[in-house]
Scaffold this motif. Structure first.
Motif, PDB file in Angstrom:
ATOM      1  N   GLY A  83     -13.457   1.764   9.721  1.00  0.00           N
ATOM      2  CA  GLY A  83     -13.611   3.132  10.187  1.00  0.00           C
ATOM      3  C   GLY A  83     -12.460   3.641  11.021  1.00  0.00           C
ATOM      4  N   SER A  84     -11.471   2.817  11.271  1.00  0.00           N
ATOM      5  CA  SER A  84     -10.335   3.317  12.035  1.00  0.00           C
ATOM      6  C   SER A  84      -9.072   2.647  11.521  1.00  0.00           C
ATOM      7  CB  SER A  84     -10.510   3.046  13.519  1.00  0.00           C
ATOM      8  OG  SER A  84     -10.529   1.663  13.753  1.00  0.00           O
ATOM      9  N   VAL A  85      -7.998   3.376  11.646  1.00  0.00           N
ATOM     10  CA  VAL A  85      -6.711   2.867  11.189  1.00  0.00           C
ATOM     11  C   VAL A  85      -5.903   2.461  12.404  1.00  0.00           C
ATOM     12  CG1 VAL A  85      -4.536   3.562  10.154  1.00  0.00           C
ATOM     13  CG2 VAL A  85      -6.672   4.213   9.080  1.00  0.00           C
ATOM     14  N   SER A  86      -5.637   1.177  12.512  1.00  0.00           N
ATOM     15  CA  SER A  86      -4.824   0.723  13.636  1.00  0.00           C
ATOM     16  C   SER A  86      -3.365   0.780  13.233  1.00  0.00           C
ATOM     17  CB  SER A  86      -5.204  -0.707  14.010  1.00  0.00           C
ATOM     18  OG  SER A  86      -4.867  -1.551  12.927  1.00  0.00           O
ATOM     19  N   PHE A  87      -2.518   0.450  14.182  1.00  0.00           N
ATOM     20  CA  PHE A  87      -1.102   0.534  13.887  1.00  0.00           C
ATOM     21  C   PHE A  87      -0.708  -0.466  12.810  1.00  0.00           C
ATOM     22  CE2 PHE A  87       3.072   1.839  14.333  1.00  0.00           C
ATOM     23  CZ  PHE A  87       3.918   0.768  14.518  1.00  0.00           C
ATOM     24  N   GLU A  88      -1.353  -1.621  12.792  1.00  0.00           N
ATOM     25  CA  GLU A  88      -1.010  -2.597  11.761  1.00  0.00           C
ATOM     26  C   GLU A  88      -1.321  -2.048  10.375  1.00  0.00           C
ATOM     27  OE1 GLU A  88      -2.002  -5.132  15.327  1.00  0.00           O
ATOM     28  OE2 GLU A  88      -2.898  -3.423  14.308  1.00  0.00           O
ATOM     29  N   ASP A  89      -2.534  -1.483  10.220  1.00  0.00           N
ATOM     30  CA  ASP A  89      -2.886  -0.898   8.918  1.00  0.00           C
ATOM     31  C   ASP A  89      -1.862   0.142   8.511  1.00  0.00           C
ATOM     32  OD1 ASP A  89      -6.371  -0.735   9.875  1.00  0.00           O
ATOM     33  OD2 ASP A  89      -5.206  -2.380   9.003  1.00  0.00           O
ATOM     34  N   PHE A  90      -1.543   0.987   9.506  1.00  0.00           N
ATOM     35  CA  PHE A  90      -0.620   2.074   9.247  1.00  0.00           C
ATOM     36  C   PHE A  90       0.721   1.543   8.738  1.00  0.00           C
ATOM     37  CE2 PHE A  90       0.998   6.207   9.831  1.00  0.00           C
ATOM     38  CZ  PHE A  90       2.190   6.148  10.508  1.00  0.00           C
ATOM     39  N   VAL A  91       1.210   0.549   9.431  1.00  0.00           N
ATOM     40  CA  VAL A  91       2.544   0.071   9.118  1.00  0.00           C
ATOM     41  C   VAL A  91       2.552  -0.723   7.825  1.00  0.00           C
ATOM     42  CG1 VAL A  91       3.910  -1.869   9.908  1.00  0.00           C
ATOM     43  CG2 VAL A  91       3.794   0.169  11.256  1.00  0.00           C
ATOM     44  N   MET A  92       1.456  -1.461   7.567  1.00  0.00           N
ATOM     45  CA  MET A  92       1.365  -2.179   6.296  1.00  0.00           C
ATOM     46  C   MET A  92       1.405  -1.197   5.139  1.00  0.00           C
ATOM     47  SD  MET A  92       0.848  -5.404   7.017  1.00  0.00           S
ATOM     48  CE  MET A  92      -0.101  -6.555   7.933  1.00  0.00           C
ATOM     49  N   GLY A  93       0.585  -0.167   5.260  1.00  0.00           N
ATOM     50  CA  GLY A  93       0.545   0.831   4.202  1.00  0.00           C
ATOM     51  C   GLY A  93       1.903   1.453   3.970  1.00  0.00           C
ATOM     52  N   LEU A  94       2.555   1.827   5.065  1.00  0.00           N
ATOM     53  CA  LEU A  94       3.868   2.456   4.937  1.00  0.00           C
ATOM     54  C   LEU A  94       4.878   1.495   4.340  1.00  0.00           C
ATOM     55  CD1 LEU A  94       4.621   4.712   7.980  1.00  0.00           C
ATOM     56  CD2 LEU A  94       4.111   5.309   5.650  1.00  0.00           C
ATOM     57  N   SER A  95       4.743   0.234   4.698  1.00  0.00           N
ATOM     58  CA  SER A  95       5.679  -0.739   4.178  1.00  0.00           C
ATOM     59  C   SER A  95       5.585  -0.819   2.659  1.00  0.00           C
ATOM     60  CB  SER A  95       5.391  -2.099   4.811  1.00  0.00           C
ATOM     61  OG  SER A  95       5.990  -3.109   4.069  1.00  0.00           O
ATOM     62  N   ILE A  96       4.373  -0.804   2.156  1.00  0.00           N
ATOM     63  CA  ILE A  96       4.208  -0.834   0.702  1.00  0.00           C
ATOM     64  C   ILE A  96       4.779   0.440   0.083  1.00  0.00           C
ATOM     65  CG2 ILE A  96       2.531  -0.824  -1.156  1.00  0.00           C
ATOM     66  CD1 ILE A  96       0.722  -2.475   0.553  1.00  0.00           C
ATOM     67  N   LEU A  97       4.435   1.565   0.712  1.00  0.00           N
ATOM     68  CA  LEU A  97       4.807   2.837   0.096  1.00  0.00           C
ATOM     69  C   LEU A  97       6.299   3.071   0.108  1.00  0.00           C
ATOM     70  CD1 LEU A  97       2.072   5.209   1.428  1.00  0.00           C
ATOM     71  CD2 LEU A  97       2.461   4.520  -0.910  1.00  0.00           C
ATOM     72  N   LEU A  98       6.953   2.630   1.174  1.00  0.00           N
ATOM     73  CA  LEU A  98       8.354   2.980   1.299  1.00  0.00           C
ATOM     74  C   LEU A  98       9.286   1.854   0.872  1.00  0.00           C
ATOM     75  CD1 LEU A  98       8.231   4.836   4.696  1.00  0.00           C
ATOM     76  CD2 LEU A  98       8.278   5.802   2.428  1.00  0.00           C
ATOM     77  N   ARG A  99       8.829   0.632   1.100  1.00  0.00           N
ATOM     78  CA  ARG A  99       9.750  -0.465   0.820  1.00  0.00           C
ATOM     79  C   ARG A  99       9.223  -1.413  -0.246  1.00  0.00           C
ATOM     80  NH1 ARG A  99      13.053  -0.188   5.632  1.00  0.00           N
ATOM     81  NH2 ARG A  99      13.290   2.065   5.634  1.00  0.00           N
ATOM     82  N   GLY A 100       8.105  -1.061  -0.837  1.00  0.00           N
ATOM     83  CA  GLY A 100       7.535  -2.011  -1.784  1.00  0.00           C
ATOM     84  C   GLY A 100       8.170  -1.901  -3.157  1.00  0.00           C
ATOM     85  N   SER A 101       7.840  -2.853  -3.993  1.00  0.00           N
ATOM     86  CA  SER A 101       8.316  -2.791  -5.373  1.00  0.00           C
ATOM     87  C   SER A 101       7.471  -1.760  -6.103  1.00  0.00           C
ATOM     88  CB  SER A 101       8.172  -4.145  -6.038  1.00  0.00           C
ATOM     89  OG  SER A 101       6.797  -4.432  -6.197  1.00  0.00           O
ATOM     90  N   VAL A 102       7.958  -1.406  -7.287  1.00  0.00           N
ATOM     91  CA  VAL A 102       7.246  -0.373  -8.050  1.00  0.00           C
ATOM     92  C   VAL A 102       5.833  -0.843  -8.378  1.00  0.00           C
ATOM     93  CG1 VAL A 102       7.225   0.876 -10.197  1.00  0.00           C
ATOM     94  CG2 VAL A 102       9.345   0.581  -8.979  1.00  0.00           C
ATOM     95  N   GLN A 103       5.733  -2.122  -8.683  1.00  0.00           N
ATOM     96  CA  GLN A 103       4.416  -2.683  -8.977  1.00  0.00           C
ATOM     97  C   GLN A 103       3.466  -2.478  -7.810  1.00  0.00           C
ATOM     98  OE1 GLN A 103       3.759  -4.327 -11.812  1.00  0.00           O
ATOM     99  NE2 GLN A 103       1.976  -5.608 -11.393  1.00  0.00           N
ATOM    100  N   GLU A 104       3.971  -2.778  -6.597  1.00  0.00           N
ATOM    101  CA  GLU A 104       3.105  -2.653  -5.431  1.00  0.00           C
ATOM    102  C   GLU A 104       2.704  -1.196  -5.200  1.00  0.00           C
ATOM    103  OE1 GLU A 104       5.605  -4.276  -2.473  1.00  0.00           O
ATOM    104  OE2 GLU A 104       4.798  -6.300  -2.649  1.00  0.00           O
ATOM    105  N   LYS A 105       3.680  -0.314  -5.403  1.00  0.00           N
ATOM    106  CA  LYS A 105       3.364   1.108  -5.174  1.00  0.00           C
ATOM    107  C   LYS A 105       2.297   1.575  -6.148  1.00  0.00           C
ATOM    108  CE  LYS A 105       7.946   2.400  -3.595  1.00  0.00           C
ATOM    109  NZ  LYS A 105       9.133   3.183  -3.844  1.00  0.00           N
ATOM    110  N   LEU A 106       2.461   1.161  -7.413  1.00  0.00           N
ATOM    111  CA  LEU A 106       1.478   1.595  -8.394  1.00  0.00           C
ATOM    112  C   LEU A 106       0.117   1.006  -8.072  1.00  0.00           C
ATOM    113  CD1 LEU A 106       3.612   1.411 -11.611  1.00  0.00           C
ATOM    114  CD2 LEU A 106       2.761   3.418 -10.450  1.00  0.00           C
TER     115      LEU A 106
END
Lengths: 225, 649
Positions: free
Chosen positions: A113-136
Motif C-alpha cells: 500500500g505504499s511506495v518506499s524509496f527502495e521500490d521507487f528506485v528499483m522501478g526507475l532502475s528498470i525503466l531507465l537503465r534496464g535491458s529491453v527485455q526488462e522494460k517490456l
C-alpha cells in the motif's frame, strides 16, 4: 453473517462507550490515538551502498533522486493519494488518477500500500537503465492488472481508458466513446498471435521486439537522469 | 508546475514507457540535456548573512529575480557569491519559498517592508499560501485604511473654486467646516428634539374638562400644538430641499436611507393637510401620525454611534436571521406541546396553538407575565423545559452580534467588503493562470511549431516541410523554454502520440464540439487523410493547417481569408496514425481514424466563403509520396469547389 453480527456488536460497544464519555464529559481521547498512528509511519531507506549495489544508478544519481523524493514525501513513503497528486501535476488538462493507480500498483512490488524509496528506485532502475527485455517485462506487469500472467481485453481497456483520461476533454479531434475500444482492438490485433483473446508475456515480448516503433521508443528515456 | 514536483519529472517520464507498447505512432525525440550542469551550491550573501542553496532550487521559478539571469547583476567576482543589500530576515521567507514552494508571511514583519522585499525579488504576493494569506490581507487592508485616513484629514482644507452648491454639500456633510454649518447643525438638532417631545407631550392627559374625561394635551391646546408641528415641518422641509439641491447626485441622494427617513418624517403632516375631515379616513390619518416618531431617526445624522448600530444590524443580518429562525422553530414546537399537554385541564387558557405562542414567547424570553400558566403536571414539566431552552437559544447569537459591533466600530466594513470581493477574484484568477500556465505553455509552444521538427521518423519530409524561416525560429524558441519545460512538453507530446489525439484549448475545443453536432455526412476521404498524415501530423505549424488542403475552409482562427457570416464550418481532416508498419494494420487504423473525420461535403448556414489560396493545396500534393490510394488527387478538387456553398438559413 457472523462477521455482520461481530461488526454490530463492535458498533454497539463503541456507541455505549461514546454515550458514557458524553455523560462523564471526556470526549477527546480518540483523536490523539489517531494522530499517534499516523506519525508512526515513517521510513528510512537502506544505506546508499546497498542501493548502489541493487540498482544501476550511480551514487550521485541516487543522492539527487532521494533529495527529490524526500522533498515531496517527508515521511519517506508515498501512499496512493500523494502519488496520484504528484502525477496529476504533470497532466493539468486531464484526469491522471486512474493511470496513477495502475502505476502505483506496478511500483509497489510488495503490495503493502505504499511506495518506499527502495521500490521507487528499483522501478526507475528498470525503466531507465534496464535491458529491453526488462522494460517490456515491466510494461507487461503494468498492463496485467490482476497479475495472473495474461492481459485480457478488459484489462487493456481499463489501461487505455486511463491513458485517454489523461488527455482530458479538450482534444482535437473530440474523443469519442469507442476510441479506446478501437485502440484495444488494434493492440490485440497486433499482439495476440494465436487469437485466444489474451496476450501472454511471450507473445507480448515477441511482438514488441519485432516492432520498430516500439523498440525505438523504448530507448527514448535513456538519459532522463 | 509546482517546485518540488519538478524533481519527479524524471519519474513521470520514465513511467511513460508504459505507454509505448500501446502507442501506434512513433514518439518525438527527447530534448537533449547536453547543457545540463552538475548541480552546484550557490552562496547568497544578504547583508552579511550567508544562505546557501542548490542552483536547481532557485531555477524552479524562472520568472523571479533569483531564478532568472537577473541575479547575475548581483554577482560579486572576488568572493564568488551573490550579494544583496536587503533585509536578511525577510529573505528567509523568500528563500523558503523556493525550497518548499510555499510563501509564508511572518506575523512580526511590517507589511510594507515585506511588500517591498517581495517586489524586489519579483514574487507576486498572491501566491502567499492559504495559511498566511488572511493575515496578510488584513494587515494590508489596515495599512491602506490608515493611509486613506491620513489623506482624508487633509481634505478639509477648502479647495478653491468650489461652487456654491459644493460648499453647501460640504457644509451639510461636515458641520465643522464653517460656523454657518455648525449653527444649522444645532438648529436642526434642536428642532428634531422639539418635534419628538411635542409628539410625546401631546398624548399626556392634561387636566380636566367640564365633561368628566381626562383629555390629552393635544386636544386641549390644539392650535398650539398645530403651530409647533407646522414650524418643525417647515424647518425639516426646508432642510430636505436644501440637501436635495446641494447633493452631487440627486438620484443617489433620494435613494439613500437618510433621505427616506426625512421624507417619511414630514409626509404625515402634508397628508393631513390635504385630507379633509372625513370620518372614515381620519382613522387612517391617525395611524399616519405614528410615522412622526421616525423623526427621531434623523438624529442618526448627528450621532456616529447610531449609524454604527445600524451598520451592525445590517451586517449581522445572517445571525439575526438565524436567531429568528431558531426562535420560531422552538416557539412552534413548544406551543404545540403545551397546547396538547394543557388540553385536558378545564378552564385552560391554552385555547389553541396560536394562543400558546404568546405563552411560549413570554416564557422563552424569561419575561413570565403570568397571564397564562400551565396547570397540569405535564404542562408544568414542558413549561420548565421551555424556559430553560429559551435562555440558551437567545444567549447564543448575542455574543456574535456584540463582537460584530465592536469589529465594525474599529474598522469601516462596507467599502472593504466590496473591495475584498474584487481582490479575491483577482487573486484566484492570477493563481489559476499560473497553474494553468503549464498547459497553456504547452499549447503555445505547439502552436509555434516547436514540436514539428521533433519527429522521430521521416527526416526527409521534415526538411521539405519546414519552410525556411522555421529553423531559426525553432532555435530561438528552444532557447526561451527551460530544459524542464521542454522535457515536460516532450512528455505531453508522447501522450498525444500514444492516444492519437492532440491537446487543444477551450476555444478550439468548443468549436470542434459545435461541428460534431452538425455532422451528418459520412466521411469520404480516408485516403486523403492518410496522405495528409504523411505530410504533417496533428502538430503542424498552425493547429488546423493539416485540414486546409482537404477542404479549403478555415476555422475561425484564420477568418481573415474568408468573408463569412457565421462561423459554422465543418472541417474534414484527421491526423492519421503514421503507421509505417504492416500494411493491413495500416488500413485498419485509417478506417478507425476516419470515423472521426467530418465530412468534406460541407453543411454551412449562410456562408459566403472564398476558396483558400492555392498555396496550401499545392503544398499537400507535391509533398506527398505516392499516395497509397490512387483516388487521392480527384478528391481534392471537389473539396475545393465545395467551399462556395450558400445554403438557406
Amino acid at each position: 453473517m457472523s462477521s455482520c453480527r461481530k461488526r454490530c456488536k463492535r458498533e454497539i460497544l463503541k456507541f455505549a462507550q461514546y454515550l458514557f464519555r458524553v455523560i462523564t464529559g471526556t470526549l477527546n481521547p480518540d483523536s490523539i490515538e489517531d494522530e499517534l498512528e499516523l506519525s508512526a509511519v515513517r521510513h528510512r531507506p537502506e544505506a546508499l551502498e546497498q542501493l548502489e549495489a541493487q540498482t544501476r544508478f550511480s551514487r550521485k544519481e541516487l543522492q539527487i533522486l532521494y533529495r527529490g523524493f524526500k522533498n515531496e514525501c517527508p515521511s519517506g513513503v508515498v501512499n496512493e493519494d500523494t502519488f496520484k497528486e504528484i502525477y496529476a501535476q504533470f497532466f493539468p488538462q486531464g484526469d491522471a488518477s486512474t493511470y496513477a493507480h495502475f502505476l502505483f500498483n506496478a511500483f509497489d512490488t510488495d503490495h503493502n500500500g505504499s511506495v518506499s524509496f527502495e521500490d521507487f528506485v528499483m522501478g526507475l532502475s528498470i525503466l531507465l537503465r534496464g535491458s529491453v527485455q526488462e522494460k517490456l517485462n515491466w510494461a507487461f506487469n503494468l498492463y496485467d492488472i490482476n497479475k495472473d500472467g495474461y492481459i485480457t481485453k478488459e484489462e487493456m481497456l481499463d489501461i487505455i481508458k486511463s491513458i485517454y483520461d489523461m488527455m482530458g476533454k479538450c482534444t482535437y479531434p473530440i474523443l469519442k466513446e469507442e476510441t479506446p475500444r478501437q485502440h484495444v482492438e488494434i493492440f490485440f490485433q497486433k499482439m495476440d498471435k494465436n487469437r485466444d483473446g489474451v496476450v501472454t508475456i511471450d507473445e507480448f515480448i515477441d511482438c514488441c521486439q519485432n516492432d520498430e516503433n516500439i523498440m525505438r521508443s523504448m530507448q527514448l528515456f535513456e538519459n532522463v537522469i | 508546475m509546482a517546485a518540488g514536483v519538478a524533481a519527479w519529472l524524471p519519474f513521470a517520464r520514465a513511467a511513460a514507457i508504459g505507454w509505448m507498447p500501446v502507442a501506434n505512432l512513433p514518439m518525438p525525440v527527447a530534448p537533449s540535456n547536453k547543457n545540463k550542469r552538475q548541480d552546484e551550491l550557490i552562496i547568497l550573501n544578504v547583508s552579511g548573512r550567508r544562505f546557501q542553496t542548490w542552483r536547481n532550487t532557485l531555477d524552479r521559478y524562472p520568472d523571479t529575480l533569483l531564478g532568472s539571469s537577473e541575479k547575475e547583476f548581483f554577482f560579486n567576482e572576488e568572493t564568488r557569491e551573490y550579494f544583496f543589500d536587503r533585509d536578511p530576515d525577510v529573505f528567509r521567507s523568500i528563500l523558503n519559498f523556493y525550497r518548499t514552494g510555499k510563501l509564508h508571511y511572518p506575523r512580526y514583519e511590517c507589511i510594507s517592508a515585506y511588500d517591498e522585499e517581495l517586489a524586489f525579488f519579483g514574487i507576486i504576493p498572491e501566491i502567499i499560501s492559504d495559511c498566511c494569506y488572511e493575515e496578510y490581507k488584513d494587515r494590508k487592508r489596515e495599512n491602506t485604511e490608515r493611509l486613506m485616513d491620513d489623506l482624508e484629514d487633509n481634505k478639509d482644507s477648502k479647495l478653491p473654486n468650489m461652487t456654491f452648491r459644493e460648499t453647501m454639500w460640504r457644509a451639510f456633510e461636515n458641520p465643522h467646516t464653517s460656523t454657518m454649518a455648525l449653527v444649522f447643525y444645532y438648529v436642526t438638532g434642536f428642532f428634531i428634539a422639539l418635534s419628538v417631545i411635542t409628539n410625546v407631550v401631546e398624548t399626556v392627559p392634561c387636566g380636566y374638562m367640564p365633561n368628566q374625561r381626562d383629555v390629552p394635551c393635544g386636544e386641549r391646546y390644539t392650535e398650539a400644538f398645530f403651530c409647533m408641528d407646522t414650524a418643525c415641518v417647515m424647518i425639516f422641509t426646508v432642510e430636505y430641499l436644501m440637501r436635495l439641491f446641494a447633493a452631487p447626485s440627486r438620484y443617489r441622494f433620494m435613494r439613500s436611507v437618510m433621505s427616506i427617513i426625512d421624507v417619511v418624517a414630514i409626509l404625515p403632516y402634508y397628508i393631513g393637510l390635504v385630507m379633509t375631515n372625513n370620518e372614515d379616513v381620519s382613522g387612517a390619518f391617525v395611524t399616519l401620525r405614528v410615522f412622526r416618531v421616525f423623526r427621531i431617526f434623523k438624529f442618526s445624522r448627528h450621532s456616529q454611534g447610531l449609524r454604527i448600530l445600524g451598520y451592525t444590524l445590517k451586517s449581522c443580518a445572517s445571525e439575526l436571521g438565524f436567531l429568528l429562525f431558531s426562535l420560531t422553530m422552538a416557539i412552534i414546537i413548544f406551543a404545540t406541546v403545551m397546547f396538547y399537554a394543557e388540553k385536558g385541564s378545564s378552564s385552560s387558557k391554552f385555547t389553541s396553538i396560536p394562543a400558546s405562542f404568546w405563552y411560549t414567547i413570554v416564557t422563552m424570553t424569561t419575561l413570565g407575565y403570568g397571564d397564562m400558566v400551565p396547570k397540569t403536571i405535564a404542562g408544568k414539566i414542558f413549561g420548565s423545559i421551555c424556559s430553560l431552552s429559551g435562555v440558551l437559544v437567545i444567549a447564543l447569537p448575542v455574543p456574535v452580534i456584540v463582537s460584530n459591533f465592536s469589529r465594525i466600530y474599529h474598522q469601516n466594513q462596507r467599502a472593504d467588503k466590496r473591495k475584498a470581493q474584487k481582490v479575491q477574484k483577482a487573486r484566484l484568477a492570477r493563481m489559476r493562470i499560473s497553474k494553468s500556465g503549464s498547459s497553456t505553455a504547452f499549447l503555445h509552444s505547439k502552436r509555434n511549431g516547436l514540436n514539428q521538427s521533433l519527429e522521430l521518423t521521416l527526416p526527409y519530409y521534415k526538411m521539405k516541410l519546414s519552410p525556411q524561416g522555421s529553423l531559426e525560429e525553432d532555435q530561438q524558441l528552444k532557447k526561451t523554454t527551460s530544459l524542464l519545460e521542454s522535457q515536460h512538453h516532450h512528455l505531453l507530446h508522447c501522450l498525444e502520440k500514444t492516444t492519437n489525439h492532440e491537446f487543444v484549448d477551450e476555444r478550439l475545443y468548443e468549436q470542434g464540439y459545435l461541428q460534431t453536432a452538425l455532422q451528418n455526412f459520412p466521411s469520404q476521404s480516408p485516403s486523403l487523410s492518410s496522405e495528409e498524415g504523411i505530410t504533417g501530423t496533428c502538430c503542424s505549424r498552425r493547429p488546423k493547417k493539416n485540414i486546409q488542403p482537404l477542404n479549403a475552409t478555415h476555422t475561425h482562427s484564420h477568418t481573415h481569408n474568408l468573408q463569412e457570416l457565421s462561423a459554422l464550418h465543418i472541417q474534414c481532416g484527421e491526423q492519421q496514425p503514421l503507421n509505417t508498419s504492416r500494411s493491413s494494420l495500416n488500413l485498419m487504423s485509417d478506417e478507425s481514424g476516419s470515423l472521426n473525420c467530418k465530412s468534406s461535403g460541407l453543411v454551412t448556414t449562410a456562408i459566403i466563403s472564398i476558396p483558400t489560396p492555392p498555396s496550401n493545396n499545392s503544398r499537400a500534393s507535391p509533398d506527398a509520396p505516392s499516395p497509397p490510394n490512387p483516388e487521392a488527387p480527384p478528391l481534392l478538387n471537389p473539396s475545393s469547389t465545395d467551399v462556395v456553398k450558400i445554403s438557406a438559413l
